[in-house]
Design a protein around this motif. Sequence first.
Motif, PDB file in Angstrom:
ATOM      1  N   PRO A  93       0.796  -1.227   0.000  1.00  0.00           N
ATOM      2  CA  PRO A  93       0.000   0.000   0.000  1.00  0.00           C
ATOM      3  C   PRO A  93       0.833   1.284   0.000  1.00  0.00           C
ATOM      4  O   PRO A  93       0.350   2.330  -0.434  1.00  0.00           O
ATOM      5  CB  PRO A  93      -0.853  -0.121   1.271  1.00  0.00           C
ATOM      6  N   GLY A  94       2.071   1.201   0.451  1.00  0.00           N
ATOM      7  CA  GLY A  94       2.904   2.395   0.507  1.00  0.00           C
ATOM      8  C   GLY A  94       3.689   2.696  -0.758  1.00  0.00           C
ATOM      9  O   GLY A  94       4.315   3.753  -0.863  1.00  0.00           O
ATOM     10  N   LEU A  95       3.676   1.784  -1.725  1.00  0.00           N
ATOM     11  CA  LEU A  95       4.458   1.986  -2.941  1.00  0.00           C
ATOM     12  C   LEU A  95       3.665   2.735  -4.000  1.00  0.00           C
ATOM     13  O   LEU A  95       2.442   2.652  -4.062  1.00  0.00           O
ATOM     14  CB  LEU A  95       4.908   0.651  -3.527  1.00  0.00           C
ATOM     15  N   VAL A  96       4.399   3.434  -4.857  1.00  0.00           N
ATOM     16  CA  VAL A  96       3.815   4.020  -6.061  1.00  0.00           C
ATOM     17  C   VAL A  96       3.531   2.870  -7.020  1.00  0.00           C
ATOM     18  O   VAL A  96       4.387   2.001  -7.222  1.00  0.00           O
ATOM     19  CB  VAL A  96       4.790   5.023  -6.707  1.00  0.00           C
ATOM     20  N   VAL A  97       2.336   2.861  -7.612  1.00  0.00           N
ATOM     21  CA  VAL A  97       1.979   1.807  -8.571  1.00  0.00           C
ATOM     22  C   VAL A  97       1.574   2.475  -9.885  1.00  0.00           C
ATOM     23  O   VAL A  97       0.631   3.259  -9.936  1.00  0.00           O
ATOM     24  CB  VAL A  97       0.819   0.927  -8.052  1.00  0.00           C
ATOM     25  N   GLY A  98       2.327   2.162 -10.927  1.00  0.00           N
ATOM     26  CA  GLY A  98       2.008   2.643 -12.268  1.00  0.00           C
ATOM     27  C   GLY A  98       1.454   1.507 -13.101  1.00  0.00           C
ATOM     28  O   GLY A  98       1.738   0.330 -12.830  1.00  0.00           O
ATOM     29  N   ALA A  99       0.654   1.855 -14.104  1.00  0.00           N
ATOM     30  CA  ALA A  99       0.041   0.844 -14.967  1.00  0.00           C
ATOM     31  C   ALA A  99       0.175   1.250 -16.417  1.00  0.00           C
ATOM     32  O   ALA A  99      -0.078   2.404 -16.771  1.00  0.00           O
ATOM     33  CB  ALA A  99      -1.434   0.685 -14.615  1.00  0.00           C
ATOM     34  N   THR A 100       0.567   0.310 -17.269  1.00  0.00           N
ATOM     35  CA  THR A 100       0.598   0.561 -18.705  1.00  0.00           C
ATOM     36  C   THR A 100      -0.830   0.599 -19.229  1.00  0.00           C
ATOM     37  O   THR A 100      -1.616  -0.322 -18.967  1.00  0.00           O
ATOM     38  CB  THR A 100       1.388  -0.538 -19.428  1.00  0.00           C
ATOM     39  N   CYS A 101      -1.161   1.656 -19.953  1.00  0.00           N
ATOM     40  CA  CYS A 101      -2.504   1.817 -20.509  1.00  0.00           C
ATOM     41  C   CYS A 101      -2.413   2.244 -21.967  1.00  0.00           C
ATOM     42  O   CYS A 101      -1.501   2.975 -22.346  1.00  0.00           O
ATOM     43  CB  CYS A 101      -3.291   2.864 -19.723  1.00  0.00           C
ATOM     44  N   ARG A 102      -3.383   1.795 -22.762  1.00  0.00           N
ATOM     45  CA  ARG A 102      -3.383   2.126 -24.186  1.00  0.00           C
ATOM     46  C   ARG A 102      -4.663   2.839 -24.616  1.00  0.00           C
ATOM     47  O   ARG A 102      -4.843   3.125 -25.793  1.00  0.00           O
ATOM     48  CB  ARG A 102      -3.196   0.866 -25.012  1.00  0.00           C
ATOM     49  N   SER A 103      -5.566   3.132 -23.664  1.00  0.00           N
ATOM     50  CA  SER A 103      -6.810   3.830 -23.985  1.00  0.00           C
ATOM     51  C   SER A 103      -7.322   4.525 -22.732  1.00  0.00           C
ATOM     52  O   SER A 103      -6.887   4.208 -21.621  1.00  0.00           O
ATOM     53  CB  SER A 103      -7.876   2.833 -24.469  1.00  0.00           C
ATOM     54  N   ARG A 104      -8.266   5.450 -22.911  1.00  0.00           N
ATOM     55  CA  ARG A 104      -8.870   6.104 -21.750  1.00  0.00           C
ATOM     56  C   ARG A 104      -9.572   5.081 -20.853  1.00  0.00           C
ATOM     57  O   ARG A 104      -9.490   5.167 -19.624  1.00  0.00           O
ATOM     58  CB  ARG A 104      -9.849   7.190 -22.200  1.00  0.00           C
ATOM     59  N   ALA A 105     -10.237   4.103 -21.464  1.00  0.00           N
ATOM     60  CA  ALA A 105     -10.926   3.078 -20.671  1.00  0.00           C
ATOM     61  C   ALA A 105      -9.942   2.325 -19.783  1.00  0.00           C
ATOM     62  O   ALA A 105     -10.244   2.035 -18.615  1.00  0.00           O
ATOM     63  CB  ALA A 105     -11.674   2.114 -21.588  1.00  0.00           C
ATOM     64  N   GLU A 106      -8.768   2.014 -20.293  1.00  0.00           N
ATOM     65  CA  GLU A 106      -7.762   1.321 -19.489  1.00  0.00           C
ATOM     66  C   GLU A 106      -7.248   2.215 -18.371  1.00  0.00           C
ATOM     67  O   GLU A 106      -6.949   1.733 -17.272  1.00  0.00           O
ATOM     68  CB  GLU A 106      -6.610   0.825 -20.366  1.00  0.00           C
ATOM     69  N   VAL A 107      -7.144   3.519 -18.626  1.00  0.00           N
ATOM     70  CA  VAL A 107      -6.724   4.454 -17.578  1.00  0.00           C
ATOM     71  C   VAL A 107      -7.765   4.479 -16.467  1.00  0.00           C
ATOM     72  O   VAL A 107      -7.433   4.449 -15.270  1.00  0.00           O
ATOM     73  CB  VAL A 107      -6.486   5.868 -18.154  1.00  0.00           C
ATOM     74  N   VAL A 108      -9.031   4.512 -16.834  1.00  0.00           N
ATOM     75  CA  VAL A 108     -10.113   4.495 -15.837  1.00  0.00           C
ATOM     76  C   VAL A 108     -10.047   3.221 -15.003  1.00  0.00           C
ATOM     77  O   VAL A 108     -10.137   3.256 -13.766  1.00  0.00           O
ATOM     78  CB  VAL A 108     -11.489   4.649 -16.527  1.00  0.00           C
ATOM     79  N   THR A 109      -9.855   2.086 -15.666  1.00  0.00           N
ATOM     80  CA  THR A 109      -9.752   0.806 -14.961  1.00  0.00           C
ATOM     81  C   THR A 109      -8.562   0.803 -14.001  1.00  0.00           C
ATOM     82  O   THR A 109      -8.673   0.354 -12.856  1.00  0.00           O
ATOM     83  CB  THR A 109      -9.632  -0.358 -15.968  1.00  0.00           C
ATOM     84  N   ALA A 110      -7.430   1.331 -14.464  1.00  0.00           N
ATOM     85  CA  ALA A 110      -6.231   1.392 -13.616  1.00  0.00           C
ATOM     86  C   ALA A 110      -6.479   2.289 -12.402  1.00  0.00           C
ATOM     87  O   ALA A 110      -6.082   1.959 -11.277  1.00  0.00           O
ATOM     88  CB  ALA A 110      -5.039   1.894 -14.423  1.00  0.00           C
ATOM     89  N   ALA A 111      -7.150   3.408 -12.614  1.00  0.00           N
ATOM     90  CA  ALA A 111      -7.450   4.319 -11.510  1.00  0.00           C
ATOM     91  C   ALA A 111      -8.342   3.637 -10.484  1.00  0.00           C
ATOM     92  O   ALA A 111      -8.110   3.731  -9.271  1.00  0.00           O
ATOM     93  CB  ALA A 111      -8.117   5.590 -12.045  1.00  0.00           C
ATOM     94  N   GLU A 112      -9.357   2.934 -10.965  1.00  0.00           N
ATOM     95  CA  GLU A 112     -10.275   2.239 -10.057  1.00  0.00           C
ATOM     96  C   GLU A 112      -9.567   1.142  -9.269  1.00  0.00           C
ATOM     97  O   GLU A 112      -9.951   0.831  -8.130  1.00  0.00           O
ATOM     98  CB  GLU A 112     -11.446   1.664 -10.849  1.00  0.00           C
ATOM     99  N   ALA A 113      -8.520   0.560  -9.851  1.00  0.00           N
ATOM    100  CA  ALA A 113      -7.763  -0.505  -9.182  1.00  0.00           C
ATOM    101  C   ALA A 113      -6.733   0.040  -8.192  1.00  0.00           C
ATOM    102  O   ALA A 113      -6.137  -0.720  -7.441  1.00  0.00           O
ATOM    103  CB  ALA A 113      -7.064  -1.384 -10.223  1.00  0.00           C
ATOM    104  N   GLY A 114      -6.514   1.368  -8.226  1.00  0.00           N
ATOM    105  CA  GLY A 114      -5.591   1.975  -7.270  1.00  0.00           C
ATOM    106  C   GLY A 114      -4.272   2.443  -7.830  1.00  0.00           C
ATOM    107  O   GLY A 114      -3.356   2.763  -7.059  1.00  0.00           O
TER     108      GLY A 114
END
Length: 196
Positions: A93-114
């Motif tokens: 929970p204390g780490l920065v977590v980045g996610a590879t995304c290729r669309s706005r929908a994937e960015v939304v999903t990544a945001a919802e996942a934390g």
Amino acid sequence: MTPHVFCLVSERDDLSLLHALADAGVDGFQVRAKTLATGALVALTRAVLTAVRPSGALVVVNDRLDVALAAEADGVHLGADDLPVADARRLAPGLVVGATCRSRAEVVTAAEAGADYAGFGPVFATASKAGLPAPQGIGAVSEAAGVLPLVAIGGITAETAAEVRAAGATGVAVIGAIWRHPDPVGAAKELVAAVA
């Protein structure tokens, strides 16, 4: 805080330049060395941390939460086939977590996942990674912006970095724009100035 310039680092790069790159204003480093054994990847991550932490740069490890934790890095960057973002967030929970995304929908999903930020691209054509989808262009950055901080990646240069920032990206991630440049530190300074 999401870095404005992320430099990807592998075991093939000139690690003696890391301190100078951080001093030049590169405020994020992603350790990405897909073929290294785990112990060697931990050692590489620790070497990067030692070189750039005095400048306050953020260090994340590509794909490997276990390595990020073992090396005491700042975070992890996860692709679509890696550990799910929600699991990484739960385990660290204390780490920065980045996610590879290729669309706005994937960015939304990544945001919802934390996720804390989205690595978005490829924006332009790149020779640094094989098997990527077609370049998405500046318009895709604008479309995806506003959900999470976006770090645009894929063929970014000092010449295009300002355009990507103007389209809504918080920062840029580069490999060739620094490591394949005849003057990596000078190239880093140009990138930092372009995204300021």
